[in-house]
Scaffold this motif. Structure first.
Motif, short mmCIF file in Angstrom:
data_model
loop_
_atom_site.label_atom_id
_atom_site.label_comp_id
_atom_site.label_asym_id
_atom_site.label_seq_id
_atom_site.Cartn_x
_atom_site.Cartn_y
_atom_site.Cartn_z
N GLY A 237 0.79 -1.23 0.00
CA GLY A 237 0.00 0.00 0.00
C GLY A 237 0.81 1.27 0.00
N ARG A 238 2.06 1.19 -0.44
CA ARG A 238 2.92 2.36 -0.46
C ARG A 238 3.27 2.75 -1.90
N GLN A 239 3.57 4.03 -2.10
CA GLN A 239 4.00 4.55 -3.38
C GLN A 239 5.39 5.16 -3.25
N VAL A 240 6.07 5.28 -4.39
CA VAL A 240 7.39 5.92 -4.41
C VAL A 240 7.37 7.01 -5.46
N VAL A 241 7.81 8.22 -5.09
CA VAL A 241 7.92 9.33 -6.02
C VAL A 241 9.36 9.85 -6.00
N VAL A 242 9.90 10.09 -7.19
CA VAL A 242 11.26 10.64 -7.34
C VAL A 242 11.13 12.08 -7.77
N LEU A 243 11.68 12.99 -6.97
CA LEU A 243 11.66 14.43 -7.26
C LEU A 243 13.05 14.84 -7.74
N ILE A 244 13.15 15.35 -8.96
CA ILE A 244 14.43 15.69 -9.56
C ILE A 244 14.52 17.20 -9.73
N ASP A 245 15.39 17.84 -8.96
CA ASP A 245 15.59 19.28 -9.05
C ASP A 245 16.60 19.61 -10.15
N GLU A 246 16.50 20.82 -10.70
CA GLU A 246 17.40 21.29 -11.76
C GLU A 246 17.45 20.31 -12.94
N ALA A 247 16.30 19.77 -13.31
CA ALA A 247 16.25 18.74 -14.35
C ALA A 247 16.70 19.24 -15.71
#
Length: 471
Positions: free
Chosen positions: A121-131
Protein backbone atom coordinates in the motif's frame (compact mmCIF):
# COMPACT_ATOMS: atom_id res chain seq x y z
CA UNK A 1 20.64 42.62 12.68
CA UNK A 2 17.32 44.48 12.28
CA UNK A 3 15.11 41.83 13.91
CA UNK A 4 14.54 43.69 17.19
CA UNK A 5 13.98 46.95 15.33
CA UNK A 6 10.94 45.46 13.58
CA UNK A 7 9.89 42.99 16.27
CA UNK A 8 10.82 39.92 14.22
CA UNK A 9 11.62 36.48 15.57
CA UNK A 10 13.64 35.46 12.49
CA UNK A 11 14.80 36.94 9.16
CA UNK A 12 11.76 37.22 6.87
CA UNK A 13 13.53 37.21 3.51
CA UNK A 14 16.12 34.45 3.56
CA UNK A 15 16.81 33.10 0.07
CA UNK A 16 17.27 29.51 1.27
CA UNK A 17 14.03 27.47 1.12
CA UNK A 18 12.12 27.59 4.40
CA UNK A 19 8.79 25.79 4.06
CA UNK A 20 7.06 27.87 6.76
CA UNK A 21 7.48 30.82 4.41
CA UNK A 22 5.81 29.13 1.45
CA UNK A 23 3.51 31.69 -0.20
CA UNK A 24 0.34 30.02 -1.45
CA UNK A 25 -0.88 33.04 -3.42
CA UNK A 26 -0.70 33.59 -7.19
CA UNK A 27 -0.33 30.13 -8.71
CA UNK A 28 1.75 28.54 -5.95
CA UNK A 29 -0.93 26.98 -3.76
CA UNK A 30 -2.93 25.77 -6.75
CA UNK A 31 0.16 24.18 -8.30
CA UNK A 32 1.00 22.44 -5.02
CA UNK A 33 -2.53 21.06 -4.76
CA UNK A 34 -2.40 19.81 -8.34
CA UNK A 35 1.02 18.20 -7.81
CA UNK A 36 -0.22 16.33 -4.75
CA UNK A 37 -3.23 15.13 -6.73
CA UNK A 38 -1.05 13.97 -9.64
CA UNK A 39 1.34 12.05 -7.38
CA UNK A 40 -1.33 10.46 -5.17
CA UNK A 41 -3.38 9.32 -8.17
CA UNK A 42 -0.43 7.78 -10.00
CA UNK A 43 -0.21 10.19 -12.92
CA UNK A 44 3.27 9.04 -13.95
CA UNK A 45 5.62 11.75 -15.21
CA UNK A 46 5.06 15.39 -14.21
CA UNK A 47 7.02 18.54 -15.15
CA UNK A 48 7.31 21.89 -13.32
CA UNK A 49 9.14 24.78 -14.99
CA UNK A 50 9.97 28.28 -13.84
CA UNK A 51 12.61 30.95 -14.24
CA UNK A 52 15.73 31.20 -12.08
CA UNK A 53 14.56 32.25 -8.61
CA UNK A 54 10.85 31.61 -9.27
CA UNK A 55 10.50 29.26 -6.27
CA UNK A 56 10.82 25.76 -7.75
CA UNK A 57 12.99 24.38 -4.96
CA UNK A 58 10.69 25.81 -2.31
CA UNK A 59 7.71 24.18 -4.04
CA UNK A 60 9.57 20.87 -4.16
CA UNK A 61 10.38 20.99 -0.43
CA UNK A 62 6.79 21.83 0.50
CA UNK A 63 5.53 19.01 -1.73
CA UNK A 64 7.74 16.56 0.15
CA UNK A 65 6.22 17.70 3.45
CA UNK A 66 2.60 17.67 2.27
CA UNK A 67 2.50 14.25 0.59
CA UNK A 68 0.67 11.51 2.53
CA UNK A 69 2.68 9.31 4.87
CA UNK A 70 2.09 6.33 2.56
CA UNK A 71 4.32 7.89 -0.12
CA UNK A 72 8.10 7.48 0.02
CA UNK A 73 10.05 10.34 -1.54
CA UNK A 74 13.42 10.21 -3.28
CA UNK A 75 15.00 13.64 -3.80
CA UNK A 76 17.73 14.02 -6.42
CA UNK A 77 19.43 17.41 -6.15
CA UNK A 78 22.32 16.60 -8.51
CA UNK A 79 21.06 16.56 -12.10
CA UNK A 80 24.42 15.62 -13.60
CA UNK A 81 24.16 11.98 -12.54
CA UNK A 82 24.77 9.32 -15.18
CA UNK A 83 22.16 6.68 -15.99
CA UNK A 84 23.66 4.17 -13.60
CA UNK A 85 24.19 6.80 -10.89
CA UNK A 86 20.48 7.69 -11.02
CA UNK A 87 19.57 4.05 -10.44
CA UNK A 88 22.08 3.78 -7.60
CA UNK A 89 20.82 6.99 -5.97
CA UNK A 90 17.20 5.77 -6.05
CA UNK A 91 18.18 2.33 -4.79
CA UNK A 92 20.25 3.87 -1.99
CA UNK A 93 17.34 6.05 -0.83
CA UNK A 94 15.09 2.97 -0.81
CA UNK A 95 17.72 1.08 1.26
CA UNK A 96 18.19 -1.70 -1.29
CA UNK A 97 21.08 -4.20 -0.96
CA UNK A 98 23.00 -3.92 -4.21
CA UNK A 99 26.26 -5.87 -3.80
CA UNK A 100 27.80 -4.29 -6.92
CA UNK A 101 24.90 -5.23 -9.19
CA UNK A 102 25.08 -4.22 -12.86
CA UNK A 103 22.50 -1.87 -14.38
CA UNK A 104 20.30 -4.64 -15.78
CA UNK A 105 20.26 -6.48 -12.45
CA UNK A 106 19.78 -3.18 -10.61
CA UNK A 107 16.61 -2.38 -12.57
CA UNK A 108 15.17 -5.79 -11.75
CA UNK A 109 16.00 -5.35 -8.06
CA UNK A 110 14.42 -1.92 -8.12
CA UNK A 111 11.27 -3.21 -9.81
CA UNK A 112 10.94 -6.05 -7.29
CA UNK A 113 11.29 -3.58 -4.42
CA UNK A 114 8.69 -1.27 -5.92
CA UNK A 115 6.23 -4.14 -6.40
CA UNK A 116 6.75 -5.16 -2.77
CA UNK A 117 6.00 -1.62 -1.60
CA UNK A 118 2.98 -1.39 -3.89
CA UNK A 119 1.60 -4.61 -2.38
CA UNK A 120 2.04 -3.05 1.05
CA UNK A 121 0.00 0.00 0.00
CA UNK A 122 2.92 2.36 -0.46
CA UNK A 123 4.00 4.55 -3.38
CA UNK A 124 7.39 5.92 -4.41
CA UNK A 125 7.92 9.33 -6.02
CA UNK A 126 11.26 10.64 -7.34
CA UNK A 127 11.66 14.43 -7.26
CA UNK A 128 14.43 15.69 -9.56
CA UNK A 129 15.59 19.28 -9.05
CA UNK A 130 17.40 21.29 -11.76
CA UNK A 131 16.25 18.74 -14.35
CA UNK A 132 17.14 21.11 -17.21
CA UNK A 133 20.80 20.30 -16.55
CA UNK A 134 20.38 16.54 -16.99
CA UNK A 135 22.34 15.00 -19.88
CA UNK A 136 20.24 13.36 -22.64
CA UNK A 137 21.20 9.81 -21.61
CA UNK A 138 20.00 10.48 -18.05
CA UNK A 139 16.68 11.82 -19.35
CA UNK A 140 16.36 8.63 -21.38
CA UNK A 141 16.82 6.64 -18.16
CA UNK A 142 13.99 8.66 -16.63
CA UNK A 143 11.80 7.59 -19.55
CA UNK A 144 12.64 3.94 -18.95
CA UNK A 145 11.91 4.26 -15.23
CA UNK A 146 8.51 5.74 -16.07
CA UNK A 147 7.69 2.44 -17.83
CA UNK A 148 7.91 0.40 -14.61
CA UNK A 149 4.40 -0.92 -14.04
CA UNK A 150 2.54 -3.62 -12.12
CA UNK A 151 -0.74 -4.55 -13.73
CA UNK A 152 -2.39 -1.24 -14.59
CA UNK A 153 -0.47 0.79 -12.01
CA UNK A 154 2.69 2.87 -12.29
CA UNK A 155 5.26 1.74 -9.76
CA UNK A 156 7.26 4.96 -9.79
CA UNK A 157 6.08 8.57 -9.99
CA UNK A 158 8.59 11.10 -11.32
CA UNK A 159 8.45 14.90 -10.99
CA UNK A 160 10.93 17.06 -12.94
CA UNK A 161 11.66 20.59 -11.70
CA UNK A 162 13.61 22.76 -14.12
CA UNK A 163 14.16 26.09 -15.82
CA UNK A 164 12.48 26.85 -19.18
CA UNK A 165 15.54 25.31 -20.87
CA UNK A 166 14.04 21.95 -19.91
CA UNK A 167 11.24 22.56 -22.42
CA UNK A 168 13.82 23.40 -25.08
CA UNK A 169 15.71 20.20 -24.33
CA UNK A 170 12.52 18.12 -24.50
CA UNK A 171 11.42 19.75 -27.77
CA UNK A 172 14.04 18.00 -29.91
CA UNK A 173 12.84 14.96 -31.93
CA UNK A 174 15.07 12.59 -29.96
CA UNK A 175 13.13 13.42 -26.78
CA UNK A 176 9.63 12.93 -28.16
CA UNK A 177 9.12 9.58 -26.40
CA UNK A 178 9.87 11.15 -23.02
CA UNK A 179 7.91 14.29 -23.87
CA UNK A 180 4.78 12.30 -24.69
CA UNK A 181 4.93 10.52 -21.32
CA UNK A 182 4.56 13.80 -19.41
CA UNK A 183 0.95 13.78 -18.23
CA UNK A 184 0.95 17.17 -16.48
CA UNK A 185 3.02 20.33 -16.97
CA UNK A 186 2.95 23.24 -14.53
CA UNK A 187 4.53 26.67 -14.74
CA UNK A 188 5.60 28.96 -11.89
CA UNK A 189 4.95 32.37 -13.42
CA UNK A 190 6.50 35.54 -11.91
CA UNK A 191 4.48 37.32 -9.25
CA UNK A 192 2.54 40.40 -10.27
CA UNK A 193 2.56 43.64 -8.28
CA UNK A 194 -0.61 42.84 -6.33
CA UNK A 195 0.88 39.44 -5.47
CA UNK A 196 4.15 41.04 -4.39
CA UNK A 197 2.37 43.31 -1.90
CA UNK A 198 0.72 40.26 -0.32
CA UNK A 199 3.96 38.27 -0.52
CA UNK A 200 5.95 40.91 1.39
CA UNK A 201 3.26 41.19 4.06
CA UNK A 202 2.96 37.40 4.36
CA UNK A 203 6.73 36.90 4.84
CA UNK A 204 6.94 39.71 7.41
CA UNK A 205 4.07 38.37 9.49
CA UNK A 206 5.29 34.79 9.27
CA UNK A 207 8.57 36.06 10.74
CA UNK A 208 6.68 37.59 13.69
CA UNK A 209 5.90 41.15 12.60
CA UNK A 210 2.60 42.48 13.99
CA UNK A 211 2.49 46.14 13.00
CA UNK A 212 1.10 48.00 9.96
CA UNK A 213 2.49 47.20 6.52
CA UNK A 214 6.10 48.37 6.29
CA UNK A 215 6.58 48.58 2.52
CA UNK A 216 5.04 51.68 0.95
CA UNK A 217 3.20 51.54 -2.38
CA UNK A 218 6.08 53.34 -4.13
CA UNK A 219 8.63 50.88 -2.70
CA UNK A 220 6.53 47.91 -3.81
CA UNK A 221 6.27 49.38 -7.30
CA UNK A 222 10.06 49.68 -7.56
CA UNK A 223 10.70 46.21 -6.11
CA UNK A 224 8.12 44.74 -8.47
CA UNK A 225 9.68 46.29 -11.55
CA UNK A 226 13.26 45.43 -10.63
CA UNK A 227 12.59 41.88 -9.44
CA UNK A 228 10.42 41.05 -12.47
CA UNK A 229 8.27 39.04 -10.07
CA UNK A 230 10.98 36.49 -9.20
CA UNK A 231 10.76 35.57 -5.52
CA UNK A 232 14.51 35.26 -4.97
CA UNK A 233 15.08 38.79 -6.25
CA UNK A 234 12.14 40.05 -4.19
CA UNK A 235 13.70 38.52 -1.07
CA UNK A 236 17.09 40.12 -1.76
CA UNK A 237 15.63 43.54 -2.47
CA UNK A 238 13.25 43.42 0.51
CA UNK A 239 16.04 42.39 2.89
CA UNK A 240 18.31 45.20 1.74
CA UNK A 241 15.46 47.71 1.87
CA UNK A 242 14.75 46.77 5.50
CA UNK A 243 18.44 47.10 6.29
CA UNK A 244 18.56 50.54 4.67
CA UNK A 245 15.56 51.71 6.69
CA UNK A 246 17.08 50.32 9.87
CA UNK A 247 20.36 52.09 9.15
CA UNK A 248 18.55 55.44 9.17
CA UNK A 249 16.32 54.66 12.15
CA UNK A 250 13.11 54.38 10.10
CA UNK A 251 10.35 51.79 10.33
CA UNK A 252 8.78 52.28 6.91
CA UNK A 253 10.42 51.25 3.65
CA UNK A 254 9.88 54.03 1.10
CA UNK A 255 11.06 54.48 -2.47
CA UNK A 256 14.39 55.89 -1.18
CA UNK A 257 15.34 52.65 0.57
CA UNK A 258 14.03 50.57 -2.33
CA UNK A 259 16.17 52.54 -4.81
CA UNK A 260 19.21 52.04 -2.60
CA UNK A 261 18.58 48.28 -2.44
CA UNK A 262 18.11 48.13 -6.21
CA UNK A 263 21.36 49.94 -6.89
CA UNK A 264 23.26 47.75 -4.44
CA UNK A 265 21.85 44.52 -5.92
CA UNK A 266 22.79 45.39 -9.52
CA UNK A 267 20.31 43.04 -11.20
CA UNK A 268 20.50 45.47 -14.12
CA UNK A 269 22.94 48.27 -15.04
CA UNK A 270 22.82 51.07 -12.48
CA UNK A 271 20.18 53.69 -13.30
CA UNK A 272 19.41 55.40 -10.00
CA UNK A 273 21.31 58.44 -8.81
CA UNK A 274 19.41 58.85 -5.56
CA UNK A 275 19.72 56.77 -2.41
CA UNK A 276 23.48 57.21 -1.95
CA UNK A 277 23.16 58.13 1.77
CA UNK A 278 21.26 54.91 2.40
CA UNK A 279 23.90 52.85 0.62
CA UNK A 280 26.54 54.52 2.76
CA UNK A 281 24.46 53.73 5.83
CA UNK A 282 24.25 50.07 4.84
CA UNK A 283 28.00 49.89 4.24
CA UNK A 284 28.96 51.62 7.51
CA UNK A 285 26.50 49.53 9.48
CA UNK A 286 27.90 46.37 7.97
CA UNK A 287 31.47 47.41 8.77
CA UNK A 288 30.58 48.43 12.31
CA UNK A 289 28.90 45.12 13.12
CA UNK A 290 31.17 42.89 11.10
CA UNK A 291 28.40 41.87 8.73
CA UNK A 292 29.09 41.18 5.06
CA UNK A 293 26.35 42.06 2.62
CA UNK A 294 27.52 39.93 -0.28
CA UNK A 295 24.39 38.39 -1.74
CA UNK A 296 24.31 36.16 -4.83
CA UNK A 297 23.37 38.09 -7.96
CA UNK A 298 20.91 36.83 -10.52
CA UNK A 299 21.43 37.56 -14.19
CA UNK A 300 18.73 39.54 -15.99
CA UNK A 301 16.10 37.33 -17.55
CA UNK A 302 12.71 38.11 -18.98
CA UNK A 303 9.60 36.68 -17.29
CA UNK A 304 8.96 32.99 -17.88
CA UNK A 305 6.61 32.08 -20.69
CA UNK A 306 4.53 28.99 -21.26
CA UNK A 307 6.31 25.93 -22.70
CA UNK A 308 6.73 25.79 -26.48
CA UNK A 309 5.63 29.40 -26.97
CA UNK A 310 7.41 32.58 -27.93
CA UNK A 311 8.16 35.13 -25.21
CA UNK A 312 5.54 37.79 -24.59
CA UNK A 313 5.77 41.13 -22.72
CA UNK A 314 4.77 41.00 -19.07
CA UNK A 315 1.03 41.32 -18.72
CA UNK A 316 -0.18 44.34 -16.68
CA UNK A 317 -1.71 43.49 -13.33
CA UNK A 318 -5.50 43.03 -13.54
CA UNK A 319 -7.88 44.44 -10.99
CA UNK A 320 -8.49 41.00 -9.47
CA UNK A 321 -6.03 38.42 -8.29
CA UNK A 322 -5.24 35.93 -11.06
CA UNK A 323 -4.81 32.22 -10.74
CA UNK A 324 -2.61 30.02 -12.87
CA UNK A 325 -3.59 27.29 -15.25
CA UNK A 326 -3.17 23.81 -13.85
CA UNK A 327 -3.76 21.52 -16.75
CA UNK A 328 -2.38 18.44 -18.49
CA UNK A 329 -0.44 18.97 -21.68
CA UNK A 330 -2.50 16.47 -23.65
CA UNK A 331 -4.02 17.91 -26.83
CA UNK A 332 -7.48 19.39 -26.54
CA UNK A 333 -10.35 17.36 -27.98
CA UNK A 334 -13.79 18.40 -29.08
CA UNK A 335 -16.33 18.33 -26.24
CA UNK A 336 -18.25 15.12 -26.01
CA UNK A 337 -20.91 16.04 -23.46
CA UNK A 338 -23.34 18.95 -23.35
CA UNK A 339 -21.98 20.02 -19.97
CA UNK A 340 -18.52 20.81 -21.38
CA UNK A 341 -19.76 23.22 -24.00
CA UNK A 342 -18.82 26.90 -23.70
CA UNK A 343 -21.11 29.17 -25.70
CA UNK A 344 -19.27 32.02 -27.45
CA UNK A 345 -22.38 34.02 -28.32
CA UNK A 346 -23.07 37.12 -26.15
CA UNK A 347 -25.57 36.38 -23.39
CA UNK A 348 -27.11 38.25 -20.50
CA UNK A 349 -24.43 40.43 -18.86
CA UNK A 350 -23.92 41.41 -15.26
CA UNK A 351 -24.94 44.98 -16.10
CA UNK A 352 -28.49 43.80 -16.87
CA UNK A 353 -28.84 41.65 -13.76
CA UNK A 354 -29.71 43.27 -10.41
CA UNK A 355 -27.26 42.53 -7.55
CA UNK A 356 -25.39 39.97 -9.67
CA UNK A 357 -22.73 39.23 -7.04
CA UNK A 358 -25.31 38.31 -4.39
CA UNK A 359 -27.28 36.25 -6.91
CA UNK A 360 -24.30 34.25 -8.13
CA UNK A 361 -23.01 33.83 -4.55
CA UNK A 362 -26.31 32.25 -3.54
CA UNK A 363 -26.20 30.03 -6.62
CA UNK A 364 -22.61 29.00 -5.84
CA UNK A 365 -23.45 28.09 -2.25
CA UNK A 366 -26.38 25.97 -3.38
CA UNK A 367 -24.32 24.29 -6.08
CA UNK A 368 -21.48 23.35 -3.73
CA UNK A 369 -24.03 22.00 -1.27
CA UNK A 370 -25.62 19.58 -3.71
CA UNK A 371 -22.96 18.66 -6.30
CA UNK A 372 -20.90 15.47 -6.16
CA UNK A 373 -17.44 15.90 -4.63
CA UNK A 374 -15.80 14.34 -7.70
CA UNK A 375 -17.28 16.79 -10.19
CA UNK A 376 -15.05 19.49 -11.69
CA UNK A 377 -15.35 23.25 -12.09
CA UNK A 378 -13.10 25.82 -13.76
CA UNK A 379 -11.90 28.40 -11.24
CA UNK A 380 -11.63 31.59 -13.27
CA UNK A 381 -10.29 34.05 -10.66
CA UNK A 382 -9.90 34.82 -6.98
CA UNK A 383 -11.16 38.37 -6.34
CA UNK A 384 -10.73 40.62 -3.30
CA UNK A 385 -14.01 40.49 -1.39
CA UNK A 386 -13.73 44.21 -0.57
CA UNK A 387 -13.64 45.18 -4.25
CA UNK A 388 -17.13 44.23 -5.41
CA UNK A 389 -16.99 46.69 -8.31
CA UNK A 390 -14.02 44.88 -9.83
CA UNK A 391 -15.78 41.55 -9.35
CA UNK A 392 -18.92 42.90 -11.05
CA UNK A 393 -16.82 44.14 -13.98
CA UNK A 394 -15.27 40.72 -14.34
CA UNK A 395 -18.67 39.01 -14.34
CA UNK A 396 -19.85 41.44 -16.99
CA UNK A 397 -16.79 40.65 -19.10
CA UNK A 398 -17.13 36.87 -18.61
CA UNK A 399 -20.86 36.92 -19.43
CA UNK A 400 -20.05 38.11 -22.93
CA UNK A 401 -18.50 34.71 -23.65
CA UNK A 402 -20.11 32.18 -21.29
CA UNK A 403 -23.64 31.84 -19.87
CA UNK A 404 -24.06 33.99 -16.77
CA UNK A 405 -26.13 31.27 -15.11
CA UNK A 406 -23.07 28.94 -15.27
CA UNK A 407 -20.89 31.39 -13.33
CA UNK A 408 -20.84 30.73 -9.58
CA UNK A 409 -19.26 32.63 -6.68
CA UNK A 410 -18.08 31.15 -3.38
CA UNK A 411 -16.36 32.70 -0.31
CA UNK A 412 -12.82 31.66 0.53
CA UNK A 413 -9.58 32.87 2.08
CA UNK A 414 -6.02 33.22 0.77
CA UNK A 415 -3.09 34.24 2.99
CA UNK A 416 -5.42 35.38 5.74
CA UNK A 417 -7.49 37.64 3.46
CA UNK A 418 -11.09 37.17 2.38
CA UNK A 419 -11.73 36.54 -1.32
CA UNK A 420 -14.47 35.46 -3.66
CA UNK A 421 -13.77 32.62 -6.04
CA UNK A 422 -15.52 32.66 -9.41
CA UNK A 423 -15.99 29.28 -11.03
CA UNK A 424 -17.51 28.00 -14.26
CA UNK A 425 -19.15 24.61 -14.19
CA UNK A 426 -19.99 21.91 -13.38
CA UNK A 427 -18.37 19.12 -15.44
CA UNK A 428 -18.75 15.39 -14.77
CA UNK A 429 -15.07 14.54 -15.20
CA UNK A 430 -11.63 16.06 -15.66
CA UNK A 431 -11.53 15.45 -19.42
CA UNK A 432 -14.71 17.38 -20.19
CA UNK A 433 -13.63 20.19 -17.86
CA UNK A 434 -10.26 20.37 -19.61
CA UNK A 435 -11.96 20.53 -23.01
CA UNK A 436 -14.09 23.43 -21.80
CA UNK A 437 -11.09 25.23 -20.33
CA UNK A 438 -9.17 25.03 -23.59
CA UNK A 439 -12.15 26.57 -25.42
CA UNK A 440 -12.34 29.64 -23.17
CA UNK A 441 -11.75 32.96 -24.95
CA UNK A 442 -8.43 34.73 -24.59
CA UNK A 443 -9.72 37.38 -22.14
CA UNK A 444 -10.66 34.64 -19.68
CA UNK A 445 -7.55 32.52 -20.29
CA UNK A 446 -5.44 35.59 -19.50
CA UNK A 447 -6.52 35.24 -15.84
CA UNK A 448 -4.87 31.79 -15.77
CA UNK A 449 -7.91 29.64 -14.80
CA UNK A 450 -7.47 26.19 -13.29
CA UNK A 451 -9.44 23.01 -12.71
CA UNK A 452 -10.88 22.37 -9.24
CA UNK A 453 -12.93 19.54 -7.79
CA UNK A 454 -16.07 20.27 -5.80
CA UNK A 455 -14.57 18.34 -2.90
CA UNK A 456 -11.41 20.47 -2.99
CA UNK A 457 -13.39 23.71 -2.93
CA UNK A 458 -15.55 22.44 -0.06
CA UNK A 459 -12.45 21.74 2.03
CA UNK A 460 -11.16 25.21 1.22
CA UNK A 461 -14.30 27.12 2.20
CA UNK A 462 -14.97 24.89 5.23
CA UNK A 463 -17.81 26.04 7.41
CA UNK A 464 -18.79 28.80 4.99
CA UNK A 465 -20.71 26.33 2.86
CA UNK A 466 -23.62 24.32 4.23
CA UNK A 467 -23.42 20.91 2.60
CA UNK A 468 -26.99 20.12 1.67
CA UNK A 469 -25.92 16.63 0.62
CA UNK A 470 -25.46 15.69 4.29
CA UNK A 471 -28.95 16.77 5.33
Amino acid sequence: MYLEHYGLKEPPFKITPHTEFFYAGANRGATLEALIYAVVHGEGLVKVTGEVGAGKTMLCRVLMEKLPATIDTVYLANPSLSREEILLAIADDLKLELDGARSTVLIRLLQDALIERFAAGRQVVVLIDEAHAMPPESLEEIRLLSNLEHGHHKLLQLVLFGQPELDTKLAVPEMRQLRERITHSFELAPLMRTDIKEYLSFRMRTAGYRGPDIFSASAIKLISAESEGLTRRINILADKSLLAAYATGKHEVTDSQARAAIKDSQFRPARWKRGQPYLAGIALLGLGLGLGLAIPQVGHRSPVTAPHSTAKPERPAPSVQPTTTVAPTTPAAAPTTPTSAVHPAPLQTAATTPDVVSTRLTAGTELLGTANAGEFAIQLILADRDNEKALTRFLEQAARSVPLDRLYIYPTQANGRHHYGVMLGLYPDQQSAMQALKQLPGELLSHRPLLRTVGGIRKEVGEKISIAANR
